[in-house]
Motif scaffolding. Structure first.
Motif, mmCIF file in Angstrom:
data_model
loop_
_atom_site.group_PDB
_atom_site.id
_atom_site.type_symbol
_atom_site.label_atom_id
_atom_site.label_comp_id
_atom_site.label_asym_id
_atom_site.label_seq_id
_atom_site.Cartn_x
_atom_site.Cartn_y
_atom_site.Cartn_z
ATOM 1 N N LYS A 107 -8.193 0.135 6.637
ATOM 2 C CA LYS A 107 -7.289 0.666 7.648
ATOM 3 C C LYS A 107 -8.048 1.475 8.705
ATOM 4 C CE LYS A 107 -2.899 3.224 7.918
ATOM 5 N NZ LYS A 107 -3.277 4.209 8.937
ATOM 6 N N ASP A 108 -7.607 1.348 9.956
ATOM 7 C CA ASP A 108 -8.082 2.138 11.099
ATOM 8 C C ASP A 108 -9.449 1.716 11.622
ATOM 9 O OD1 ASP A 108 -5.742 3.644 11.113
ATOM 10 O OD2 ASP A 108 -6.564 5.137 9.730
ATOM 11 N N LYS A 109 -10.048 0.665 11.099
ATOM 12 C CA LYS A 109 -11.274 0.147 11.694
ATOM 13 C C LYS A 109 -10.909 -0.822 12.809
ATOM 14 C CE LYS A 109 -14.986 -0.893 9.590
ATOM 15 N NZ LYS A 109 -16.021 -1.499 8.735
ATOM 16 N N GLN A 110 -11.752 -0.896 13.841
ATOM 17 C CA GLN A 110 -11.461 -1.793 14.957
ATOM 18 C C GLN A 110 -11.432 -3.249 14.495
ATOM 19 O OE1 GLN A 110 -14.092 -1.391 18.278
ATOM 20 N NE2 GLN A 110 -12.870 -2.684 19.618
ATOM 21 N N ARG A 111 -12.377 -3.603 13.655
ATOM 22 C CA ARG A 111 -12.381 -4.920 13.015
ATOM 23 C C ARG A 111 -12.208 -4.672 11.518
ATOM 24 N NH1 ARG A 111 -14.031 -9.119 16.275
ATOM 25 N NH2 ARG A 111 -14.908 -8.511 18.288
ATOM 26 N N ASP A 155 0.878 -1.167 0.000
ATOM 27 C CA ASP A 155 0.000 0.000 0.000
ATOM 28 C C ASP A 155 0.913 1.214 0.000
ATOM 29 O OD1 ASP A 155 -1.600 2.141 0.606
ATOM 30 O OD2 ASP A 155 -2.194 1.418 2.595
ATOM 31 N N THR A 156 1.127 1.793 -1.176
ATOM 32 C CA THR A 156 2.065 2.910 -1.301
ATOM 33 C C THR A 156 1.498 4.205 -0.727
ATOM 34 O OG1 THR A 156 1.279 3.384 -3.544
ATOM 35 C CG2 THR A 156 3.153 1.898 -3.331
ATOM 36 N N VAL A 157 0.184 4.270 -0.528
ATOM 37 C CA VAL A 157 -0.428 5.464 0.062
ATOM 38 C C VAL A 157 -0.062 5.569 1.534
ATOM 39 C CG1 VAL A 157 -2.611 6.626 0.579
ATOM 40 C CG2 VAL A 157 -2.336 5.378 -1.581
ATOM 41 N N ASN A 158 -0.103 4.433 2.234
ATOM 42 C CA ASN A 158 0.137 4.415 3.672
ATOM 43 C C ASN A 158 1.448 3.737 4.056
ATOM 44 O OD1 ASN A 158 -2.573 5.503 4.543
ATOM 45 N ND2 ASN A 158 -3.257 3.695 3.417
ATOM 46 N N ASP A 159 2.312 3.473 3.064
ATOM 47 C CA ASP A 159 3.621 2.855 3.316
ATOM 48 C C ASP A 159 3.496 1.596 4.183
ATOM 49 O OD1 ASP A 159 5.174 4.616 1.822
ATOM 50 O OD2 ASP A 159 5.363 6.022 3.473
ATOM 51 N N THR A 160 2.628 0.700 3.739
ATOM 52 C CA THR A 160 2.365 -0.506 4.514
ATOM 53 C C THR A 160 2.459 -1.736 3.620
ATOM 54 O OG1 THR A 160 0.880 0.716 6.003
ATOM 55 C CG2 THR A 160 0.689 -1.677 5.999
ATOM 56 N N LEU A 161 3.116 -2.765 4.134
ATOM 57 C CA LEU A 161 3.189 -4.052 3.458
ATOM 58 C C LEU A 161 2.096 -4.961 4.011
ATOM 59 C CD1 LEU A 161 7.053 -4.733 3.729
ATOM 60 C CD2 LEU A 161 5.846 -3.192 2.164
ATOM 61 N N GLY A 206 -5.493 2.586 -1.172
ATOM 62 C CA GLY A 206 -4.767 1.781 -0.188
ATOM 63 C C GLY A 206 -5.574 0.676 0.454
ATOM 64 N N ASN A 207 -6.814 0.451 0.005
ATOM 65 C CA ASN A 207 -7.602 -0.666 0.528
ATOM 66 C C ASN A 207 -7.105 -1.976 -0.073
ATOM 67 O OD1 ASN A 207 -9.480 0.985 2.035
ATOM 68 N ND2 ASN A 207 -10.353 1.567 0.056
ATOM 69 N N VAL A 208 -7.110 -3.022 0.737
ATOM 70 C CA VAL A 208 -6.563 -4.327 0.335
ATOM 71 C C VAL A 208 -7.704 -5.331 0.212
ATOM 72 C CG1 VAL A 208 -4.937 -6.160 0.937
ATOM 73 C CG2 VAL A 208 -4.419 -3.786 1.525
ATOM 74 N N TYR A 209 -7.651 -6.145 -0.860
ATOM 75 C CA TYR A 209 -8.704 -7.126 -1.133
ATOM 76 C C TYR A 209 -8.094 -8.500 -1.380
ATOM 77 C CZ TYR A 209 -11.456 -2.908 -2.137
ATOM 78 O OH TYR A 209 -12.077 -1.689 -2.065
ATOM 79 N N GLY A 210 -8.877 -9.528 -1.060
ATOM 80 C CA GLY A 210 -8.509 -10.898 -1.376
ATOM 81 C C GLY A 210 -9.763 -11.691 -1.683
ATOM 82 N N ALA A 211 -9.588 -12.940 -2.125
ATOM 83 C CA ALA A 211 -10.733 -13.793 -2.455
ATOM 84 C C ALA A 211 -10.487 -15.198 -1.919
ATOM 85 C CB ALA A 211 -10.960 -13.841 -3.964
ATOM 86 N N THR A 212 -11.528 -15.795 -1.352
ATOM 87 C CA THR A 212 -11.429 -17.153 -0.837
ATOM 88 C C THR A 212 -11.738 -18.148 -1.949
ATOM 89 O OG1 THR A 212 -13.740 -17.489 -0.220
ATOM 90 C CG2 THR A 212 -12.366 -16.226 1.316
ATOM 91 N N ASP A 213 -11.525 -19.450 -1.680
ATOM 92 C CA ASP A 213 -11.786 -20.410 -2.755
ATOM 93 C C ASP A 213 -13.257 -20.792 -2.868
ATOM 94 O OD1 ASP A 213 -12.253 -22.338 -0.799
ATOM 95 O OD2 ASP A 213 -10.732 -23.725 -1.524
#
Length: 461
Positions: free
Chosen positions: A247-251, A173-179, A231-238
Motif C-alpha cells: 500500500k501507498d507505493k507508486q508502483r 485487509d482488515t487493517v486498512n479496511d480494503t477489499l 495488511g500486505n497482499v500476496y499472490g502466486a503465478t502459475d
C-alpha cells in the motif's frame, strides 16, 4: 545422480490407486442438508461459520439463466434458509444479460459484515462467452458485495464494469479496511477501500492471465489471495513467482524473485512433463491462510499438494509435508488428484484439509473416479493423519469438496457434491440443469449439499 526408474511394485501401487482397489477402509459418517437449488452444480470457498452462530454458504450454477444463491444454516434447528439470489439482489435480468453465476470467493467476516464478490459461469471453451448467441448482453462484470449480519441486508459496493470480467477471488485487509480482488480471465488486481469508496484497477499481475495461448502466454490465475497481519497482499503465478502489493507505493506490485513456489515441490520423477491443458495448476499455490500462532502463511502447492510455510518477514519458503491420503503415492512429484480448496486452521495449531483420493466402489452403482478424505496436520508435532473417507447417509459418496469450515461447536462443514441415490429425484435434477452441469459428473447424478462432519472430539477419539 539420476533417480532410478520406478519399480514394478511402485507402478502396481499407482495403478491400483487409480482404480480405487487400495482405497482406505476408514469411513467418516456425515450428515447432509439440502438447500434445494436444483440448478446449483458447484461451490467454491464460500462457506463460513459466522459470529452469530449461523453457517453461511453459496451454491453456484453453470445454468445460463440462473444466478448464484446464498443460504443460511442454523445448527440448532438444522434448517436452511435461502437469504439471497444474486440476480434479484442486483436487479440483473438473466433474460437480458448473462447472470452472476458464481461466488468464487470466501465469505469473509469483518465488523458485522460478510464480504464477497461475484463471477461469471458462462463459458465458451476455456474463455467467457463474449457475445451470447441468443441476443442477450454479455456478462456485465463482477461486483464487490457485503451482507449485514444483524439486519440480513445486502449491499452492492462496487462493480468492475468490464464486460466478461468476473472477480474470481478476493481478500479483506482488515487493517486498512480494503477489499482486494483478482479478475478472470485477465488477472487484474483491483481494490476497494471501504472509507474512500473508490474502485482501483492496478493492472494485470499474471501476464495475459487466462486469455493467452496454452503453454505460451497462459497463466493460471491465483485462486486465493493471502493477506498478512500488516495488511500486505500476496499472490502466486502459475510459474511459481510470488508477488506482493504494498500500500501507498507508486508502483505497489513487486515480485519476490528469490522465492518460487515451484521450488518446494518434490523432485520430478523421470519423464515428468506438464500437460498442455488449461487448468493444470502445477506451480502456483492452490490455497493459503495466515496463521497468527506462527506469524506465517501455510498453503498448498497446486499440482503436488505440498504443504509449505511462507514467512514474508524473513523471505523464507519451506516445504513441510505432502498432504495426500494414505492410498496416494508419496514419492512422486505428481498427485493425480491435485490440491483442493477445503483447507482451514483449527485448535491446537492443527491444519485440516479435504483431499481427493481414489474412488471407492459401492455395489450396484457406477464407479466414481474420486473420494474425499479428511486429513489433519498438527504443526507443533509434525504429525499428518488421514482420518478416512467422507460418506453420506445410505453410503452416498461425497466428492468435489472445495470448502472447509469449523464452527463454534467443533463441527467441520463443507459444501460438496453428494451422490443421489433416490431414483425419483434423478430426472428432476437433470432436467433442471439441462446441459449446464459440469462434465465431471456425466456418469453420476449428484446434488450440492451442506455436509456436516463429526466434531473434532469425535474424530480424534
Amino acid at each position: 545422480m539420476r533417480k532410478p526408474p520406478p519399480s514394478p511394485l511402485f507402478i502396481l501401487i499407482v495403478l491400483l490407486s487409480y482404480t480405487g482397489l487400495l482405497a482406505s477402509t476408514e469411513r467418516i459418517p456425515t450428515r447432509v442438508f439440502n438447500p434445494g437449488y436444483l440448478q446449483g452444480d458447484c461451490s467454491y470457498h464460500s462457506l463460513t461459520a459466522a459470529s452469530d452462530g449461523m453457517i453461511y454458504f453459496s451454491v453456484c450454477t453453470h445454468h445460463d439463466q440462473s444466478s448464484a444463491r446464498l443460504f443460511q444454516f442454523d445448527p440448532a434447528t438444522e434448517l436452511i434458509v435461502q437469504i439471497g439470489d444474486l440476480g434479484n439482489i442486483l436487479g440483473e435480468d438473466s433474460t437480458r444479460q448473462i447472470p452472476q453465476g458464481k461466488i468464487h470467493t470466501p465469505l469473509i467476516e469483518h465488523e458485522d459484515y460478510l464480504y464477497f464478490s461475484t463471477h461469471t459461469s458462462y463459458y465458451s471453451g476455456n474463455l467467457p462467452n463474449r457475445v451470447p448467441p441468443d441476443g442477450r448482453a454479455p456478462y456485465p462484470g463482477g461486483h464487490f458485495m457485503r451482507y449485514h449480519l444483524p439486519t440480513g441486508t445486502f449491499e452492492d459496493l462496487a462493480q468492475l464494469k468490464l464486460p466478461n470480467e468476473g472477480i474470481i477471488t478476493m481478500a479483506v485487509d482488515t487493517v486498512n479496511d480494503t477489499l482486494y480482488g483478482l479478475t478472470w480471465p485477465t488477472g487484474l488486481l483491483i481494490s476497494f477501500n471501504l472509507e474512500e469508496k473508490l474502485l482501483h484497477n492496478w493492472g494485470a499481475v499474471q501476464g495475459r492471465g487466462e486469455w493467452g495461448p496454452l503453454q505460451n502466454d497462459w497463466n493460471f490465475i491465483c485462486r486465493r489471495l493471502a493477506v498478512d497481519d500488516a495488511g500486505n497482499v500476496y499472490g502466486a503465478t502459475d510459474t511459481g513467482r510470488i508477488w506482493r502489493f504494498i500500500k501507498d507505493k507508486q508502483r505497489p506490485v513487486e515480485y519476490l524473485d528469490k522465492l518460487n513456489v515451484a521450488d518446494i515441490a518434490p523432485p520430478p520423477e523421470p519423464g515428468f512433463t506438464h500437460l498442455p491443458e488449461a487448468h493444470f495448476f502445477w506451480n502456483n499455490w492452490r490455497t493459503i491462510l495466515w496463521n497468527p500462532s506462527t506469524d506465517s502463511f501455510w498453503g498448498l502447492q497446486g499440482g503436488s499438494t505440498q504443504l509449505f510455510e511462507f514467512k514474508p518477514e524473513s523471505s523464507e519458503l519451506r516445504p513441510i509435508s505432502l498432504l495426500r491420503p494414505d492410498d496416494v503415492p508419496q514419492d512422486t512429484r505428481r498427485n493425480p488428484f491435485r490440491s483442493q480448496l477445503g483447507f482451514t486452521l483449527g485448535p491446537e495449531n492443527t491444519l485440516y484439509y479435504l483431499a481427493h483420493g481414489p474412488g471407492i466402489e459401492v455395489n450396484g452403482r457406477d464407479a466414481l473416479d474420486t473420494s474425499v478424505h479428511l486429513l489433519s496436520y498438527q504443526i507443533d508435532t509434525d504429525r499428518l493423519t488421514d482420518h478416512g473417507i467422507l460418506m453420506g447417509p445410505e453410503d452416498q459418496r461425497i466428492f468435489f469438496a472445495e470448502s472447509l469450515e469449523l464452527d463454534k461447536n467443533g463441527h467441520l462443514y463443507s459444501v460438496a457434491w453428494v451422490e443421489v441415490t433416490d431414483p425419483t429425484r434423478m430426472d428432476a435434477i437433470q432436467s433442471a440443469r439441462a446441459q449446464a452441469a459440469p462434465t465431471e459428473t456425466d456418469e453420476v447424478i449428484y446434488e450440492i449439499q451442506l455436509v456436516q462432519l463429526p466434531t473434532l472430539k469425535e474424530l480424534t477419539n
